[in-house]
Write a protein that holds these residues in place. Structure first.
Motif, PDB file in Angstrom:
ATOM      1  N   ILE A  33       0.838  -1.205   0.000  1.00 56.37           N
ATOM      2  CA  ILE A  33       0.000   0.000   0.000  1.00 56.37           C
ATOM      3  C   ILE A  33       0.867   1.247   0.000  1.00 56.37           C
ATOM      4  N   TYR A  34       1.892   1.254   0.853  1.00 55.41           N
ATOM      5  CA  TYR A  34       2.800   2.405   0.902  1.00 55.41           C
ATOM      6  C   TYR A  34       3.496   2.597  -0.450  1.00 55.41           C
ATOM      7  N   THR A  37       1.084   3.806  -3.114  1.00 56.56           N
ATOM      8  CA  THR A  37       0.726   5.209  -2.912  1.00 56.56           C
ATOM      9  C   THR A  37       1.859   6.127  -3.361  1.00 56.56           C
ATOM     10  N   THR A  40       2.118   6.021  -7.144  1.00 51.92           N
ATOM     11  CA  THR A  40       1.020   6.777  -7.746  1.00 51.92           C
ATOM     12  C   THR A  40       1.289   8.276  -7.669  1.00 51.92           C
ATOM     13  N   ALA A  41       1.773   8.739  -6.528  1.00 51.76           N
ATOM     14  CA  ALA A  41       2.096  10.158  -6.384  1.00 51.76           C
ATOM     15  C   ALA A  41       3.194  10.564  -7.363  1.00 51.76           C
ATOM     16  N   TRP A 125       5.365   7.465   6.817  1.00 50.28           N
ATOM     17  CA  TRP A 125       4.159   7.799   6.059  1.00 50.28           C
ATOM     18  C   TRP A 125       3.900   9.307   6.104  1.00 50.28           C
ATOM     19  N   THR A 128       6.426  11.165   3.971  1.00 51.03           N
ATOM     20  CA  THR A 128       6.121  10.960   2.559  1.00 51.03           C
ATOM     21  C   THR A 128       4.948  11.835   2.141  1.00 51.03           C
ATOM     22  N   GLY A 129       3.926  11.905   2.966  1.00 52.04           N
ATOM     23  CA  GLY A 129       2.777  12.759   2.662  1.00 52.04           C
ATOM     24  C   GLY A 129       3.153  14.227   2.603  1.00 52.04           C
TER      25      GLY A 129
END
Length: 173
Positions: A33-34, A37, A40-41, A125, A128-129
């Motif tokens: 998932i990480y 994500t 995708t970013a 996380w 990264t966000g």
């Protein structure tokens, strides 16, 4: 993951854990998932022509401090415990509005629970966000990061104030 692949991961987990049940399949799911994500970013940034920004040292300090505060807020704060509750069990207060919680879920839920109670794990996380935010919405990300940096600074000042007050009370006694 297909059944043969899942069984292979479960066999590996048994050998890896030496009798303890480490949720390698759950960790693999969380890692996927990480990675998905982040990929995708990155793909979205490329498709929209966005470049990775050149971050000043002040940006790195801002993001570092905001990551620290936001990851602790997510992983330890009493107010955010409803977010962790499906995966964790309350154990005890940890001081200054923080809680110690244990993971109660199994499998992938266990891996998510470990992520949610560990500020070090959550920091990856969060960072990264925030970093993705610097690519897609730098002004808003700086505003959010500044807010959490101010809260972190306030925390340190409050703790310092309390410590100084206790010391003065000890000296007065």
């Amino acid at each position: 993951m297909t059944n043969p692949a899942r069984r292979a991961v479960e066999r590996l987990a048994k050998r890896y854990g030496q009798g303890s049940s480490r949720p390698l399949y759950g960790y693999l799911t969380v890692l996927a998932i990480y990675s998905g994500t982040a990929a995708t970013a990155a793909a979205l940034a490329r498709l929209t022509g966005r470049q990775a920004p050149r971050l000043a040292l002040s940006d790195v300090f801002l993001l570092t401090t905001a990551t620290h505060k936001l990851s602790r807020l997510l992983a330890k704060d009493a107010v955010t415990s409803p977010l962790r509750a499906p995966f964790t069990r309350y154990q005890e207060p940890a001081g200054e509005g923080e809680l110690n919680e244990g993971v109660r879920a199994s499998g992938t839920g266990h891996a998510v629970g470990e992520l949610l109670v560990c500020p070090f794990c959550a920091a990856v996380w969060v960072a990264t966000g925030l970093t993705a935010g610097m690519v897609f919405a730098p002004r808003l990300t700086r505003l959010v990061a500044t807010t959490f940096t101010a809260v972190a600074g306030s925390d340190f000042l409050n703790l310092g104030y309390d410590a100084a007050k206790q010391r003065l009370d000890q000296l007065a006694s």
